[in-house]
Design a protein around this motif. Structure first.
Motif, short mmCIF file in Angstrom:
data_model
loop_
_atom_site.label_atom_id
_atom_site.label_comp_id
_atom_site.label_asym_id
_atom_site.label_seq_id
_atom_site.Cartn_x
_atom_site.Cartn_y
_atom_site.Cartn_z
N GLY A 31 0.76 -1.24 0.00
CA GLY A 31 0.00 0.00 0.00
C GLY A 31 0.79 1.29 0.00
N LEU A 32 2.13 1.22 0.06
CA LEU A 32 2.93 2.45 0.06
C LEU A 32 2.97 3.07 -1.33
CD1 LEU A 32 6.10 1.50 2.15
CD2 LEU A 32 4.33 3.16 2.79
N PRO A 33 2.97 4.40 -1.41
CA PRO A 33 3.20 5.04 -2.72
C PRO A 33 4.60 4.67 -3.22
CG PRO A 33 2.35 6.61 -1.12
CD PRO A 33 2.70 5.37 -0.35
N ARG A 34 4.77 4.58 -4.55
CA ARG A 34 6.03 4.15 -5.14
C ARG A 34 7.21 5.01 -4.71
NH1 ARG A 34 8.37 -0.16 -7.13
NH2 ARG A 34 6.38 -0.68 -8.13
N ASP A 35 7.04 6.34 -4.73
CA ASP A 35 8.18 7.21 -4.40
C ASP A 35 8.62 7.04 -2.96
OD1 ASP A 35 5.84 8.37 -3.44
OD2 ASP A 35 6.49 10.42 -3.86
N LYS A 36 7.65 6.88 -2.07
CA LYS A 36 8.01 6.69 -0.66
C LYS A 36 8.66 5.32 -0.43
CE LYS A 36 4.70 9.85 1.49
NZ LYS A 36 5.77 10.72 2.05
N ALA A 37 8.12 4.29 -1.05
CA ALA A 37 8.68 2.95 -0.89
C ALA A 37 10.13 2.91 -1.37
CB ALA A 37 7.84 1.93 -1.66
N THR A 38 10.40 3.55 -2.49
CA THR A 38 11.76 3.58 -3.03
C THR A 38 12.69 4.36 -2.12
OG1 THR A 38 10.93 3.41 -5.30
CG2 THR A 38 13.17 4.23 -5.02
N ALA A 39 12.23 5.53 -1.66
CA ALA A 39 13.06 6.35 -0.76
C ALA A 39 13.36 5.62 0.54
CB ALA A 39 12.37 7.68 -0.49
N TYR A 40 12.36 4.96 1.11
CA TYR A 40 12.57 4.23 2.36
C TYR A 40 13.58 3.10 2.18
CZ TYR A 40 8.21 6.53 3.87
OH TYR A 40 7.23 7.44 4.19
N ALA A 41 13.43 2.35 1.08
CA ALA A 41 14.34 1.23 0.83
C ALA A 41 15.77 1.72 0.61
CB ALA A 41 13.86 0.43 -0.38
#
Length: 267
Positions: free
Chosen positions: A194-204
């Motif tokens: 459920g995370l937005p793509r930009d946030k998921a990428t930044a977090y990873a």
């Protein structure tokens, strides 16, 4: 100090090393040549002290000549330059970043005995977070020290025996691709949850940077740091269990070994 350095080949790896050298402030002139001139022209506009040049002019005048050439193209590039190099009366050093080609092989292809530095950089060198292993044949201690100082802005610059260069390349040279694959997979998992793509990428991405810094700055074994995250009966150990079930560590080891074995075939 290498007052004039030259880059024959300004592709992904050559440009990464050129950017690091420019940041060092230890060279006055950087000459750039590339099969596609527009690439060298764009890089020259970006780097202080850099100028467009040609393979021949670099062979005539650069004290340190970086060969950012694919292994299968090295002979074609060096063959027409060999007569120019042989005519030089001053001392110069060839620095090769071609996977699998030994210092001896570079000398053979250039058809002369000259100092050679063999290096294995990776692409994060472009932003000062890379790894550059190097070794030398016929180069003086001063030349090797100047080389290491010139590339210090790339990140970790480490001298290793030539016998270990291929293995080192399989870990840190190929490793960014493996890391990007893992990062993308983590982000995909976040998106699936459920995370937005930009946030998921930044977090990873930030997580991987932080985990790597923990290893480097604490000196603790990765296994111990992993254990510190895995609470008994918690969420993390279930994720670790799943990775182990799918052969995650074995796959990572096999990827390094496969890259190493491919490198040996390039000789």
């Amino acid at each position: 100090m290498y007052q004039t350095i030259g880059f024959i080949g300004t592709g992904t790896m050559g440009s990464a090393v050129a950017r690091a050298a420019a940041r060092s402030g230890l060279t006055e002139t950087i000459l750039l040549s590339n099969r596609t001139p527009a690439k060298a022209e764009a890089l020259a506009a970006e780097l202080p002290g850099a100028a467009m040049s040609s393979n021949e002019e670099i062979a005539r005048s650069a004290r340190l000549i970086f060969l950012g050439v694919k292994p299968q193209m090295m002979g074609l590039v060096l063959s027409p330059l060999a007569p120019i190099l042989r005519e030089r009366e001053d001392r110069f050093v060839l620095a090769t970043m071609a996977a699998g080609l030994s210092c001896n092989r570079i000398q053979d292809l250039a058809d002369l005995t000259c100092p050679v530095i063999r290096m294995m950089p990776n692409t994060p060198a472009a932003i000062g977070a890379g790894v550059v292993q190097y070794c030398g044949q016929g180069a003086t201690v001063e030349e090797l020290d100047d080389f290491a100082a010139l590339l210090a802005p790339a990140g970790l610059v480490d001298a290793v025996p030539e016998s270990l260069i291929d293995a080192a390349s399989a870990v840190s040279g190929c490793g960014p691709a493996f890391a990007y694959l893992f990062l993308e997979a983590l982000a995909d998992g976040g998106v699936a949850c459920g995370l937005p793509r930009d946030k998921a990428t930044a977090y990873a991405a930030q997580m991987l940077e932080g985990a790597a810094r923990m290893v480097l700055e604490t000196g603790r074994h990765p296994g111990a740091l992993k254990d510190a995250v895995c609470s008994p009966g918690g969420t993390t150990i279930q994720g670790v269990r799943t990775l182990e079930e799918r052969g995650f560590r074995a796959a990572a080891m096999d990827a390094v070994i496969a890259a190493y074995e491919k490198t040996l075939k390039l000789r």
